[in-house]
Design a protein around this motif. Sequence first.
Motif, PDB file in Angstrom:
ATOM      1  N   ASP A  57       0.816  -1.216   0.000  1.00  0.00           N
ATOM      2  CA  ASP A  57       0.000   0.000   0.000  1.00  0.00           C
ATOM      3  C   ASP A  57       0.849   1.264   0.000  1.00  0.00           C
ATOM      4  O   ASP A  57       0.314   2.372  -0.003  1.00  0.00           O
ATOM      5  N   LYS A  58       2.176   1.087   0.055  1.00  0.00           N
ATOM      6  CA  LYS A  58       3.123   2.198   0.109  1.00  0.00           C
ATOM      7  C   LYS A  58       2.902   3.084   1.333  1.00  0.00           C
ATOM      8  O   LYS A  58       3.086   4.305   1.288  1.00  0.00           O
ATOM      9  N   ASP A  59       2.500   2.450   2.431  1.00  0.00           N
ATOM     10  CA  ASP A  59       2.346   3.163   3.704  1.00  0.00           C
ATOM     11  C   ASP A  59       3.720   3.379   4.319  1.00  0.00           C
ATOM     12  O   ASP A  59       4.648   2.586   4.099  1.00  0.00           O
ATOM     13  N   LYS A  60       3.837   4.414   5.121  1.00  0.00           N
ATOM     14  CA  LYS A  60       5.079   4.663   5.851  1.00  0.00           C
ATOM     15  C   LYS A  60       5.196   3.619   6.955  1.00  0.00           C
ATOM     16  O   LYS A  60       4.277   3.431   7.749  1.00  0.00           O
ATOM     17  N   ILE A  61       6.317   2.940   6.999  1.00  0.00           N
ATOM     18  CA  ILE A  61       6.540   1.922   8.020  1.00  0.00           C
ATOM     19  C   ILE A  61       7.262   2.588   9.188  1.00  0.00           C
ATOM     20  O   ILE A  61       8.335   3.176   9.010  1.00  0.00           O
ATOM     21  N   PRO A  62       6.650   2.516  10.369  1.00  0.00           N
ATOM     22  CA  PRO A  62       7.213   3.235  11.514  1.00  0.00           C
ATOM     23  C   PRO A  62       8.488   2.595  12.045  1.00  0.00           C
ATOM     24  O   PRO A  62       8.733   1.397  11.855  1.00  0.00           O
ATOM     25  N   GLU A  63       9.277   3.413  12.704  1.00  0.00           N
ATOM     26  CA  GLU A  63      10.449   2.896  13.406  1.00  0.00           C
ATOM     27  C   GLU A  63       9.962   2.170  14.654  1.00  0.00           C
ATOM     28  O   GLU A  63       8.992   2.598  15.287  1.00  0.00           O
ATOM     29  N   PRO A  64      10.627   1.086  15.037  1.00  0.00           N
ATOM     30  CA  PRO A  64      10.220   0.379  16.248  1.00  0.00           C
ATOM     31  C   PRO A  64      10.544   1.194  17.505  1.00  0.00           C
ATOM     32  O   PRO A  64      11.564   1.880  17.569  1.00  0.00           O
ATOM     33  N   THR A  65       9.664   1.121  18.469  1.00  0.00           N
ATOM     34  CA  THR A  65       9.881   1.786  19.752  1.00  0.00           C
ATOM     35  C   THR A  65      10.923   0.992  20.541  1.00  0.00           C
ATOM     36  O   THR A  65      10.821  -0.233  20.628  1.00  0.00           O
ATOM     37  N   PRO A  66      11.916   1.676  21.112  1.00  0.00           N
ATOM     38  CA  PRO A  66      12.875   0.945  21.962  1.00  0.00           C
ATOM     39  C   PRO A  66      12.144   0.268  23.130  1.00  0.00           C
ATOM     40  O   PRO A  66      11.229   0.854  23.728  1.00  0.00           O
ATOM     41  N   THR A  67      12.539  -0.933  23.448  1.00  0.00           N
ATOM     42  CA  THR A  67      11.833  -1.705  24.486  1.00  0.00           C
ATOM     43  C   THR A  67      11.849  -1.003  25.837  1.00  0.00           C
ATOM     44  O   THR A  67      10.896  -1.134  26.601  1.00  0.00           O
ATOM     45  N   LYS A  68      12.897  -0.255  26.129  1.00  0.00           N
ATOM     46  CA  LYS A  68      12.969   0.420  27.430  1.00  0.00           C
ATOM     47  C   LYS A  68      11.905   1.509  27.572  1.00  0.00           C
ATOM     48  O   LYS A  68      11.611   1.945  28.679  1.00  0.00           O
ATOM     49  N   GLN A  69      11.296   1.933  26.467  1.00  0.00           N
ATOM     50  CA  GLN A  69      10.245   2.949  26.508  1.00  0.00           C
ATOM     51  C   GLN A  69       8.844   2.345  26.616  1.00  0.00           C
ATOM     52  O   GLN A  69       7.867   3.079  26.730  1.00  0.00           O
TER      53      GLN A  69
END
Length: 138
Positions: A57-69
């Motif tokens: 779908d050409k959606d923006k793929i988000p960056e993963p949230t750091p686990t500590k957050q």
Amino acid sequence: MKKNRYIYPAIFQYADDGISVSFPDLPGCFSAGVDDEEALSMSKEAMALHLFGMEEDKDKIPEPTPTKQIKVDEGQSIVLIEVLMPPFRYEMWNQAVKKTLTIPKWMDDVAKDHQVNYSRLLQKALSDHLGIKENPYD
């Protein structure tokens, strides 16, 4: 941007009847399993399918949230899920798609007499028509 490898944190929610899995960075991506092994396997498949859909779908793929957050409640744990996309993409792009066609009965009769494989013939005809000599997804 398409990547060949994604790693996202998943939240495993433990209950008496199994494990439910959600992805904080991928809204709408859920999975479940009866035990850790099944939950891990099913969450990999769910995440790969979700990301494949976003890519298509050409959606923006988000960056993963750091686990500590990520804050979890009692009965929950954070599990990092990794998927390798090239084999998943290959599988998705090469899955069989059923198409219905219509031809005159007399032509079908002659084709049966000659043991014509309609699928193979249609693939060859489409490849020739589109100027495709090999699978563009290989």
